[in-house]
Design an enzyme around this catalytic site. Structure first.
Site, PDB file in Angstrom:
ATOM      1  N   CYS A  42      12.798 -46.566  43.970  1.00 24.80           N
ATOM      2  CA  CYS A  42      14.176 -45.892  43.272  1.00 24.80           C
ATOM      3  C   CYS A  42      14.766 -45.080  45.058  1.00 24.80           C
ATOM      4  CB  CYS A  42      13.751 -44.710  42.804  1.00 24.80           C
ATOM      5  SG  CYS A  42      13.251 -45.219  41.259  1.00 24.80           S
ATOM      6  N   CYS A  60       8.890 -31.604  42.685  1.00 23.48           N
ATOM      7  CA  CYS A  60       7.723 -32.653  42.094  1.00 23.48           C
ATOM      8  C   CYS A  60       8.892 -33.955  42.438  1.00 23.48           C
ATOM      9  CB  CYS A  60       7.930 -32.144  40.734  1.00 23.48           C
ATOM     10  SG  CYS A  60       6.695 -31.462  40.463  1.00 23.48           S
ATOM     11  N   CYS A  87      14.336 -41.847  46.199  1.00 19.48           N
ATOM     12  CA  CYS A  87      13.031 -41.168  46.636  1.00 19.48           C
ATOM     13  C   CYS A  87      12.406 -41.552  47.597  1.00 19.48           C
ATOM     14  CB  CYS A  87      12.590 -41.370  44.856  1.00 19.48           C
ATOM     15  SG  CYS A  87       9.997 -40.911  44.569  1.00 19.48           S
ATOM     16  N   CYS A 118       1.670 -30.774  38.650  1.00 21.35           N
ATOM     17  CA  CYS A 118       2.156 -32.104  38.668  1.00 21.35           C
ATOM     18  C   CYS A 118       1.798 -32.230  39.706  1.00 21.35           C
ATOM     19  CB  CYS A 118       3.004 -31.275  39.379  1.00 21.35           C
ATOM     20  SG  CYS A 118       5.036 -32.969  40.047  1.00 21.35           S
ATOM     21  N   CYS A 139       4.330 -45.663  45.923  1.00 27.02           N
ATOM     22  CA  CYS A 139       5.270 -45.751  44.564  1.00 27.02           C
ATOM     23  C   CYS A 139       5.755 -47.469  44.751  1.00 27.02           C
ATOM     24  CB  CYS A 139       6.447 -45.060  43.629  1.00 27.02           C
ATOM     25  SG  CYS A 139       6.951 -46.136  41.853  1.00 27.02           S
TER      26      CYS A 139
HETATM   27  N1  SAH Z   1       7.453 -42.219  38.410  1.00 25.00           N
HETATM   28  C1  SAH Z   1       8.079 -41.405  37.661  1.00 25.00           C
HETATM   29  C2  SAH Z   1       7.853 -40.360  37.791  1.00 25.00           C
HETATM   30  C3  SAH Z   1       7.399 -40.096  39.388  1.00 25.00           C
HETATM   31  S1  SAH Z   1       8.806 -39.445  39.692  1.00 25.00           S
HETATM   32  C4  SAH Z   1      10.125 -40.959  37.036  1.00 25.00           C
HETATM   33  O1  SAH Z   1      10.669 -41.526  38.456  1.00 25.00           O
HETATM   34  O2  SAH Z   1       9.526 -40.714  36.275  1.00 25.00           O
HETATM   35  C5  SAH Z   1       9.595 -37.738  38.912  1.00 25.00           C
HETATM   36  C6  SAH Z   1      11.154 -37.159  38.837  1.00 25.00           C
HETATM   37  O3  SAH Z   1      11.321 -37.021  40.154  1.00 25.00           O
HETATM   38  C7  SAH Z   1      11.912 -38.194  38.459  1.00 25.00           C
HETATM   39  O4  SAH Z   1      12.597 -37.437  37.459  1.00 25.00           O
HETATM   40  C8  SAH Z   1      12.107 -39.436  40.253  1.00 25.00           C
HETATM   41  O5  SAH Z   1      13.734 -39.134  39.965  1.00 25.00           O
HETATM   42  C9  SAH Z   1      12.583 -37.991  40.606  1.00 25.00           C
HETATM   43  N2  SAH Z   1      12.831 -37.622  42.398  1.00 25.00           N
HETATM   44  C10 SAH Z   1      12.396 -38.406  43.040  1.00 25.00           C
HETATM   45  N3  SAH Z   1      12.625 -38.441  44.462  1.00 25.00           N
HETATM   46  C11 SAH Z   1      13.516 -37.183  44.527  1.00 25.00           C
HETATM   47  C12 SAH Z   1      14.703 -36.585  45.397  1.00 25.00           C
HETATM   48  N4  SAH Z   1      14.467 -36.438  46.583  1.00 25.00           N
HETATM   49  N5  SAH Z   1      14.819 -35.400  44.969  1.00 25.00           N
HETATM   50  C13 SAH Z   1      14.782 -34.933  43.209  1.00 25.00           C
HETATM   51  N6  SAH Z   1      14.420 -35.343  42.553  1.00 25.00           N
HETATM   52  C14 SAH Z   1      13.793 -36.893  42.648  1.00 25.00           C
HETATM   53 FE1  SF4 Z   2       9.167 -44.398  41.873  1.00 18.28          FE
HETATM   54 FE2  SF4 Z   2      10.347 -42.511  43.195  1.00 18.28          FE
HETATM   55 FE3  SF4 Z   2      11.104 -44.220  41.183  1.00 18.28          FE
HETATM   56 FE4  SF4 Z   2       9.635 -42.588  40.545  1.00 18.28          FE
HETATM   57  S1  SF4 Z   2      11.360 -42.380  41.433  1.00 18.28           S
HETATM   58  S2  SF4 Z   2       9.506 -44.743  40.189  1.00 18.28           S
HETATM   59  S3  SF4 Z   2       8.177 -42.016  41.861  1.00 18.28           S
HETATM   60  S4  SF4 Z   2       9.679 -44.703  43.066  1.00 18.28           S
END
Ligand code: SAH
Ligand code: SF4
Length: 379
Positions: free
Chosen positions: A130, A353, A133, A119, A126
């Site tokens: 979100c 991941c 995250c 990964c 970023c």
């Molecule tokens: N930015 C991209 C890829 C990186 S995040 C994206 O958002 O898809 C990879 C995955 O992990 C995404 O599906 C994201 O929503 C998820 N993710 C982020 N924070 C998380 C958390 N705290 N617990 C579980 N999954 C999470």
């Molecule tokens: Fe960015 Fe985290 Fe949202 Fe993926 S899940 S787009 S890494 S803020």
């Protein structure tokens, strides 16, 4: 006499094959040498031109002057009880930046019986913010270069052993570490090409997965440019809820996002899109929302991957209970939407991941609004 500045060396890890061939021409050699050197770098794991024994002495010297194979620096390595490994890496600071500031990214290797998944990160931090995250909560610092992205895979191979006995250790690569890969389109695309090139890491297109939160214009562009496995972070079946979890949804709502997904599958002859859905207790895990999700996806080439939420300091969210996740999953499966639950790996080293919380010294803290638009519009 004033000193003549030597031009910086080209990091060969950032050159896709055609660029590499051009580089060889510019260096006064023949393009086919690129393939020969790529084999050394990607099959044998050799970074030292002196050890590339089938190249002439003058070429080796020429390369040493103009080029390098440089990877991020390992700061720490953690190995979990289940064999999952997490590396904290340091990349150079942006050239114009304060050189005392280190840029931290993370990378995770997850061994399974039939595969080994790496990964990787695509950005330092970023900008997409979100709410669930930890990377998003830290803000954005900079894009990684193609060489820094490919360098992660090269480094992991070096640490794990480049194909010992012909056996591949890393069979799958997922862009699910720090960052939004489609906000760093050009570099991620170059890196993906090197990962899939026969003379590069030679990974199959189905084994390189790009996960996006839904940058629709870039997804449409990707449909013309690159064939890889697509994962989309959906997390909610309606705009009202998704707007609160994934702010980019306010710019590109679900209907637009799904259109882009089906377009990608059509153009690239793909099998299906994987929709990631993080299970947040009391937020998006009710049976009623499962039914909405079924209505949205049934009959389309879609799979759903339910991810137990991984908590981080300061978050108010909690993960749904296992039984709730199972009920949600079973409901989807019973109504014709294939759904699986992601296993939590490397729990003891906090290696899931998507919540890789490298040390980001954020100077910009970008929140949704003017700056986000500029980050997204830049590609
Ligand atoms: N930015 C991209 C890829 C990186 S995040 C994206 O958002 O898809 C990879 C995955 O992990 C995404 O599906 C994201 O929503 C998820 N993710 C982020 N924070 C998380 C958390 N705290 N617990 C579980 N999954 C999470
Ligand atoms: Fe960015 Fe985290 Fe949202 Fe993926 S899940 S787009 S890494 S803020």
């Amino acid at each position: 006499m004033p000193e003549v500045a030597t031009p910086p060396r080209t990091n060969l890890l950032g050159l896709a094959r055609e660029e590499f061939e051009r580089f060889m021409l510019d260096a006064g050699d023949r393009p086919f040498r690129a393939r020969q050197i790529m084999k050394w770098i990607y099959k044998q794991g050799v970074a030292d031109f002196g050890a590339m024994t089938d190249l002439g002495k003058s070429l080796r010297a020429n390369l040493a002057e103009r080029a390098e194979v440089r990877v991020p620096e390992i700061v720490t390595t953690q190995v979990a009880g289940d064999g999952t490994r997490k590396w904290m890496l340091r990349v150079d600071d942006a050239p114009h930046g304060d050189r005392t500031i280190d840029q931290g990214i993370e990378m995770v290797y997850i061994p399974e019986v039939d595969r080994g998944t790496l990964c990787i990160s695509s950005q330092v931090g970023c900008a997409l913010d979100c709410t669930f995250c930890s990377t998003g909560q830290q803000g954005f610092n900079r894009n990684l270069s193609a060489a820094e992205i490919v360098g992660q895979v090269w480094l992991a191979n070096r640490e794990l052993g480049f194909e010992p006995g012909g056996e591949r250790i890393i069979t799958n690569v997922v862009f699910m570490g720090m960052g939004e890969p489609l906000a760093n389109y050009r570099h991620v695309l170059t890196a993906a090409r090197i990962l899939m090139d026969d003379f590069g890491f030679d990974l199959s297109r189905r084994r390189v997965t790009l996960s996006t939160s839904g940058l629709v214009p870039q997804m449409r562009r990707l449909a013309d440019d690159c064939n890889l496995a697509l994962a989309v972070s959906l997390h909610a079946p309606n705009d009202r809820l998704r707007d609160t979890l994934v702010p980019i949804n306010r710019k590109h709502p679900i209907a637009e996002l799904l259109d882009a997904c089906w377009h990608y599958i059509d153009e690239q002859n793909g099998r299906s899109v994987t929709f990631e859905y993080v299970m947040l207790e009391g937020i998006n895990d009710s049976p009623a929302l499962a039914v909405e999700l079924i209505d949205l996806l049934r009959g389309h080439p879609a799979k759903v991957n339910l991810i137990p939420f991984n908590p981080f300091p300061g978050t108010a969210y909690r993960s749904s209970q296992t039984e709730v996740i199972e009920r949600f999953r079973d409901l989807l499966n019973r109504h014709g939407v294939i759904a699986t639950t992601r296993k939590t790996r490397g729990r003891d080293i906090d290696a899931a991941c998507g919540q890789l919380a490298g040390r980001v010294h954020d100077r910009t803290i970008v929140r949704l609004g003017r700056k986000l638009v500029s980050v997204v519009a830049e590609v």
